[in-house]
Design a protein around this motif. Structure first.
Motif, mmCIF file in Angstrom:
data_model
loop_
_atom_site.group_PDB
_atom_site.id
_atom_site.type_symbol
_atom_site.label_atom_id
_atom_site.label_comp_id
_atom_site.label_asym_id
_atom_site.label_seq_id
_atom_site.Cartn_x
_atom_site.Cartn_y
_atom_site.Cartn_z
ATOM 1 N N THR A 438 77.966 4.793 69.593
ATOM 2 C CA THR A 438 77.990 3.818 70.679
ATOM 3 C C THR A 438 79.104 4.109 71.672
ATOM 4 O OG1 THR A 438 79.360 2.345 69.331
ATOM 5 C CG2 THR A 438 76.974 2.022 69.232
ATOM 6 N N ALA A 439 80.171 4.787 71.230
ATOM 7 C CA ALA A 439 81.294 5.098 72.124
ATOM 8 C C ALA A 439 80.910 6.119 73.187
ATOM 9 C CB ALA A 439 82.480 5.605 71.322
ATOM 10 N N ALA A 440 79.843 6.870 72.947
ATOM 11 C CA ALA A 440 79.437 7.891 73.912
ATOM 12 C C ALA A 440 79.078 7.273 75.254
ATOM 13 C CB ALA A 440 78.259 8.691 73.361
ATOM 14 N N ALA A 441 78.633 6.016 75.232
ATOM 15 C CA ALA A 441 78.218 5.358 76.469
ATOM 16 C C ALA A 441 79.383 5.014 77.373
ATOM 17 C CB ALA A 441 77.431 4.089 76.141
ATOM 18 N N THR A 442 80.583 4.929 76.836
ATOM 19 C CA THR A 442 81.748 4.535 77.650
ATOM 20 C C THR A 442 82.831 5.605 77.676
ATOM 21 O OG1 THR A 442 82.680 3.384 75.739
ATOM 22 C CG2 THR A 442 81.361 2.078 77.286
ATOM 23 N N THR A 443 82.517 6.807 77.231
ATOM 24 C CA THR A 443 83.500 7.893 77.228
ATOM 25 C C THR A 443 82.969 9.121 77.965
ATOM 26 O OG1 THR A 443 82.701 8.621 75.062
ATOM 27 C CG2 THR A 443 84.615 7.137 75.092
ATOM 28 N N GLU A 444 82.129 8.892 78.956
ATOM 29 C CA GLU A 444 81.562 10.004 79.709
ATOM 30 C C GLU A 444 82.608 10.625 80.629
ATOM 31 O OE1 GLU A 444 78.210 8.439 81.760
ATOM 32 O OE2 GLU A 444 76.896 8.490 80.004
ATOM 33 N N TYR A 445 82.407 11.891 80.932
ATOM 34 C CA TYR A 445 83.246 12.583 81.907
ATOM 35 C C TYR A 445 82.346 13.338 82.875
ATOM 36 C CZ TYR A 445 82.385 16.570 78.784
ATOM 37 O OH TYR A 445 81.795 17.536 78.004
ATOM 38 N N ASN A 446 82.793 13.475 84.093
ATOM 39 C CA ASN A 446 82.010 14.219 85.091
ATOM 40 C C ASN A 446 82.751 15.436 85.639
ATOM 41 O OD1 ASN A 446 83.893 13.004 86.712
ATOM 42 N ND2 ASN A 446 82.445 11.860 87.978
ATOM 43 N N GLU A 447 83.995 15.630 85.157
ATOM 44 C CA GLU A 447 84.738 16.817 85.562
ATOM 45 C C GLU A 447 85.570 17.329 84.398
ATOM 46 O OE1 GLU A 447 86.754 17.015 89.218
ATOM 47 O OE2 GLU A 447 85.404 15.644 90.272
ATOM 48 N N VAL A 448 85.641 18.647 84.282
ATOM 49 C CA VAL A 448 86.518 19.306 83.315
ATOM 50 C C VAL A 448 87.518 20.113 84.132
ATOM 51 C CG1 VAL A 448 86.695 20.900 81.388
ATOM 52 C CG2 VAL A 448 84.675 19.428 81.597
ATOM 53 N N ILE A 449 88.790 19.696 84.064
ATOM 54 C CA ILE A 449 89.834 20.334 84.868
ATOM 55 C C ILE A 449 90.869 20.934 83.931
ATOM 56 C CG2 ILE A 449 91.526 20.012 86.700
ATOM 57 C CD1 ILE A 449 89.978 17.572 87.605
ATOM 58 N N ASN A 450 90.916 22.250 83.901
ATOM 59 C CA ASN A 450 91.842 22.968 83.015
ATOM 60 C C ASN A 450 91.712 22.485 81.568
ATOM 61 O OD1 ASN A 450 94.008 24.925 82.659
ATOM 62 N ND2 ASN A 450 95.362 23.179 82.290
ATOM 63 N N GLY A 451 90.507 22.188 81.154
ATOM 64 C CA GLY A 451 90.248 21.743 79.785
ATOM 65 C C GLY A 451 90.324 20.242 79.600
ATOM 66 N N GLY A 452 90.886 19.503 80.575
ATOM 67 C CA GLY A 452 90.953 18.052 80.479
ATOM 68 C C GLY A 452 89.666 17.415 80.971
ATOM 69 N N HIS A 453 89.281 16.293 80.354
ATOM 70 C CA HIS A 453 88.036 15.611 80.698
ATOM 71 C C HIS A 453 88.346 14.340 81.485
ATOM 72 C CE1 HIS A 453 86.947 18.201 77.298
ATOM 73 N NE2 HIS A 453 85.749 18.237 77.844
ATOM 74 N N TYR A 454 87.681 14.187 82.634
ATOM 75 C CA TYR A 454 87.971 13.061 83.514
ATOM 76 C C TYR A 454 86.685 12.528 84.142
ATOM 77 C CZ TYR A 454 92.555 15.158 82.958
ATOM 78 O OH TYR A 454 93.694 15.696 82.412
ATOM 79 N N TYR A 455 86.754 11.253 84.513
ATOM 80 C CA TYR A 455 85.637 10.598 85.204
ATOM 81 C C TYR A 455 86.155 10.200 86.575
ATOM 82 C CZ TYR A 455 81.276 7.932 85.485
ATOM 83 O OH TYR A 455 80.010 7.468 85.820
ATOM 84 N N LEU A 456 85.935 11.063 87.565
ATOM 85 C CA LEU A 456 86.552 10.918 88.873
ATOM 86 C C LEU A 456 85.533 10.552 89.938
ATOM 87 C CD1 LEU A 456 88.912 14.041 88.948
ATOM 88 C CD2 LEU A 456 89.365 11.772 87.975
ATOM 89 N N GLN A 457 86.003 9.800 90.929
ATOM 90 C CA GLN A 457 85.188 9.522 92.096
ATOM 91 C C GLN A 457 84.956 10.832 92.861
ATOM 92 O OE1 GLN A 457 86.845 6.033 94.249
ATOM 93 N NE2 GLN A 457 88.175 5.818 92.463
ATOM 94 N N GLU A 458 83.844 10.897 93.529
ATOM 95 C CA GLU A 458 83.496 12.112 94.245
ATOM 96 C C GLU A 458 84.161 12.159 95.624
ATOM 97 O OE1 GLU A 458 79.248 13.137 92.231
ATOM 98 O OE2 GLU A 458 79.212 11.959 94.065
ATOM 99 N N MET A 459 84.049 13.311 96.292
ATOM 100 C CA MET A 459 84.589 13.507 97.627
ATOM 101 C C MET A 459 83.448 13.810 98.605
ATOM 102 S SD MET A 459 87.811 13.038 97.338
ATOM 103 C CE MET A 459 88.189 12.242 95.777
ATOM 104 N N PHE A 460 83.684 13.504 99.864
ATOM 105 C CA PHE A 460 82.633 13.702 100.860
ATOM 106 C C PHE A 460 82.695 15.115 101.429
ATOM 107 C CE2 PHE A 460 80.757 13.641 105.081
ATOM 108 C CZ PHE A 460 79.528 13.054 104.805
ATOM 109 N N SER A 461 81.531 15.750 101.487
ATOM 110 C CA SER A 461 81.415 17.118 101.990
ATOM 111 C C SER A 461 80.584 17.136 103.264
ATOM 112 C CB SER A 461 80.760 18.013 100.930
ATOM 113 O OG SER A 461 80.336 19.242 101.498
ATOM 114 N N ASN A 462 81.208 17.490 104.372
ATOM 115 C CA ASN A 462 80.452 17.665 105.609
ATOM 116 C C ASN A 462 79.374 18.730 105.453
ATOM 117 O OD1 ASN A 462 81.749 15.751 107.135
ATOM 118 N ND2 ASN A 462 82.843 17.190 108.449
ATOM 119 N N GLU A 463 79.678 19.773 104.707
ATOM 120 C CA GLU A 463 78.734 20.885 104.565
ATOM 121 C C GLU A 463 77.503 20.460 103.785
ATOM 122 O OE1 GLU A 463 81.951 24.522 104.885
ATOM 123 O OE2 GLU A 463 81.424 23.728 102.929
ATOM 124 N N ASN A 464 77.688 19.710 102.709
ATOM 125 C CA ASN A 464 76.529 19.206 101.976
ATOM 126 C C ASN A 464 75.745 18.222 102.829
ATOM 127 O OD1 ASN A 464 78.023 20.370 99.668
ATOM 128 N ND2 ASN A 464 76.440 19.366 98.484
#
Length: 710
Positions: A438-464
């Motif tokens: 059940t903990a998997a539902a609240t421990t998600e990550y969307n970025e792996v930075i130097n091995g660390g797991h984080y759930y970060l807000q995204e950034m805006f890309s003019n190119e995309n």
């Protein structure tokens, strides 16, 4: 502040970095592009005359210390204003009159509305906060601010990629993408645009503490972001597409973060400013003027530098509220309390109006809050510390906005939204979870930075956004792809390489440079370079392509270089057969073709005749009968001609011996009816049809009859 020694974050990084804050002399030249961001949901409407006419703070003591001073600004953009009351409709900093030290707080993140968000502006889908009992990704929440249009979970398609877009796009919380360059400087050192040293300041006097693990997760995050500098794999890379102008040259931002040594500040919270709002557990309140004063005091006490190369985020314990002015929320002020007008954080700058290199860039990061309606939490906690996981996401938001728009004069859209504002509380797709069950539902990550797991807000890309107006918010960058094909590689000959198959999927400018390493110690440039290998062998050829944002793609392929061909061996077994004024010359092909196929043969007589052919035998004509001849043969390929073969045996062409001409028999003339008899001595008898009984003339009957004619 109470914080025990070095704390280790869940990703294993050390919380307190050794040594004083420092600068990278240079940053990685490699940097890629694009993923989803997070935006400043609310914008400050009118700051009022009190902020606009605030007394300028004195220059920070200890600024520009030799060896540690701020690098000179790379932009000479002039800041102007038309009045003393400054209004800001978004997260960018207003420009104040010359001599005014204060700038309006920028990049203010407001808390999300928990629940349906009915009646609240800027409603959008987002994961609920931790502890609500809802599965991630369900329900809705909102970023509340005085923006004019609602934010929905379904992005609205609009005109894309136009530099002067003015239509509000509800998919981006009421912002009006794309981001526009407004002429001001971005952060960075004198040598590297975008480089910034982050020095966390933990302001906690005696009696105030941070929950266990809170600071270690933050310090570990800062360290990991720094160690991942130059990588396209996280949202910090998105800023590389933005730039500042040096004359007319676009100098793109580098993803170059340096982790400075965190500072523990224990100064007693000042009084006389805002009062803590009741109902949220606050026992202290600090307004922005007091935050600036504490930052200035820390820099002076620690002998820390100022300028665009340094960011000083200030973190507070749970019991401390911060406000923009001396008014708390109960008095109509804007504060960190989790209400409709509250905020989660903001970034800001102060210092003398000129030069910008003496300014101090900082951020106010209160302990994340949550009420029955509003929250600064993301709903995910991959490091097992919900408050710290929320704070690093908010720090990422503020840091990226500070990098791209430190003074509110660089990058923001026509509504004032900065790089993270367009994507406020937008997290994109999760990559995985650090928990199970059940903990998997609240421990998600969307970025792996130097091995660390984080759930970060995204950034805006003019190119995309230019490619797809519904996909402007991103988590990471897709770098260009390098690809090439070699021509025929032969030692000693020119080999042409073709890198035109390389591609850049996002940048409209495409590949801007090609760098080649040919594997033999030499290098080259250009899309289609040529190279000559001195010797045969297998060489590892590497192509590195760079796009307009400085991101690179590399590929290496083994290229086989063949030995240069030589002339073939000599033909053997040469023989000749004479004819009438000609000879037929036969031979055997050479045992070695020299690495290149034989293309022809030449037969040469000792008298100088030459005849070419592609196979044996070869007919040599025009010879003189009765003359003796010998013949040699050479073979030819792409590399040259062989030595002549051994000569053939001598042959002499001759005309054929004519057949003997037989003596024709005498022809008897018939003089009448009867017969002629021819004697052996040539005598002829003629007689009629009667029997002959005698002889005539010199014909003697004793001579045998040898012929008879009618």
């Amino acid at each position: 502040m109470t914080r025990s020694g070095q704390e280790t974050s869940p990703d294993g990084s050390t919380a307190v970095l050794a040594g004083a804050p420092h600068r990278h002399a240079s940053a990685s030249a490699s940097h890629p592009r694009r993923t989803r961001p997070h935006r400043c949901a609310a914008r400050l409407a009118i700051l009022g005359a009190a902020l606009a006419t605030a007394v300028a703070l004195a220059p920070v003591a200890g600024a520009a210390t030799p060896g540690r001073g701020a690098a000179p600004a790379r932009s000479t953009a002039t800041q102007t204003s038309t009045g003393t009351t400054v209004a800001t409709a978004a997260c960018h900093t207003p420009v104040l009159p010359a001599g005014t030290a204060r700038r309006a707080p920028s990049g203010i993140i407001h808390p999300r509305l928990i629940g349906s968000g009915a009646g609240a502006p800027n409603t959008h889908s987002a994961p609920p906060p931790a502890g609500t009992g809802s599965a991630p990704g369900t329900g809705s929440s909102s970023v509340t601010c005085p923006a004019p249009s609602a934010r929905t979970s379904a992005p609205q398609t609009s005109d894309t990629g136009r530099a002067a877009a003015t239509t509000t796009t509800s998919a981006y919380g009421g912002g009006t993408p794309p981001l526009l360059y407004n002429g001001g400087p971005v952060m960075g050192t004198g040598s590297t645009v975008g480089e910034n040293t982050v020095v966390p300041i933990y302001w906690a006097p005696t009696g105030y503490t941070y929950p266990t693990g809170y600071t270690s997760v933050i310090d570990g995050f800062v360290a990991n972001v720094a160690r991942a500098s130059g990588s396209p794999s996280n949202s910090y890379a998105v800023a590389a597409q933005y730039y500042e102008l040096a004359s007319t040259i676009e100098e793109h931002i580098h993803y170059a973060v340096v982790a400075g040594t965190p500072v523990d500040a224990s100064t007693t919270y000042p009084t006389g400013g805002c009062a803590p709002d009741s109902g949220f557990g606050y026992t202290a309140c600090v307004d922005d003027t007091q935050v600036q004063a504490e930052v200035a005091a820390v820099l002076a006490a620690e002998n820390l530098p100022t300028g665009l190369g340094y960011l000083y985020p200030v973190f507070f314990p749970p019991e401390v509220e911060t406000c923009i002015t001396s008014k708390d929320e109960a008095q109509g002020g804007e504060c960190s309390a989790p209400t409709a007008s509250g905020y989660c954080a903001y970034h800001y700058a102060f210092g003398p109006a000129s030069p910008a290199s003496a300014d101090v860039v900082y951020a106010d990061l209160p302990y994340p809050t949550q009420s029955s309606q509003y929250t600064c939490f993301s709903g995910q906690s991959p490091n097992g510390n919900a408050a710290a996981d929320a704070t690093v996401s908010i720090l990422s938001h503020e840091q990226n906005e500070a990098i791209t728009d430190p003074f509110g004069s660089a990058w923001f859209d026509s509504s004032g939204y900065e790089i993270a504002d367009e994507c406020d509380f937008v997290f994109g797709n999760a990559l995985g979870s650090t928990g199970s069950g059940t903990a998997a539902a609240t421990t998600e990550y969307n970025e792996v930075i130097n091995g660390g797991h984080y759930y970060l807000q995204e950034m805006f890309s003019n190119e995309n956004y230019a490619l797809d107006s519904a996909d402007g918010c991103v988590q990471r960058v897709a770098p260009p792809t390098a690809s090439f094909t070699p021509g025929s590689a032969v030692a000693g000959s020119t080999t042409t390489f073709n890198g035109s198959a390389s591609s850049d999927p996002y940048s409209t400018t495409g590949i801007t440079s090609y760098a080649w390493s040919f594997g033999d110690g030499s290098s080259g440039g250009g899309e289609k370079p040529s190279h000559v290998y001195a010797s045969a062998g297998t060489y590892d050829v590497t192509l590195t392509v760079t796009d307009v944002d400085g991101w690179t793609g590399t590929t290496t392929e083994a290229v086989d270089v063949a030995t240069a061909p030589t002339a073939p061996g000599s033909p053997t077994g040469v023989s000749a057969t004479a004819g009438d004024a000609e000879a037929s010359v036969a031979f055997t092909a050479p045992a070695s073709d020299g690495g290149s196929a034989v293309t022809g043969y030449t037969v040469t007589s000792n008298a100088g005749q030459h005849v070419t052919a592609t196979s044996s035998p070869v007919e040599v004509t025009g010879l003189t009968n009765g003359t003796s001849y010998t013949f040699t043969v050479t073979a030819t390929n792409a590399a040259g001609t062989s030595p002549p073969s051994s000569p053939s045996d001598a042959v002499t062409p001759e005309a054929p011996t004519p057949a003997p001409t037989p003596t024709p028999a005498p022809t008897a003339t018939t003089t009448g009816a009867g017969y002629q008899l021819v004697a052996a001595d040539g005598g002829i008898f003629t007689f009629g049809d009667a029997a002959f009984y005698g002889s005539t003339g010199s014909i003697h009957l004793n001579q045998p009859i040898v012929g008879m004619a009618l």
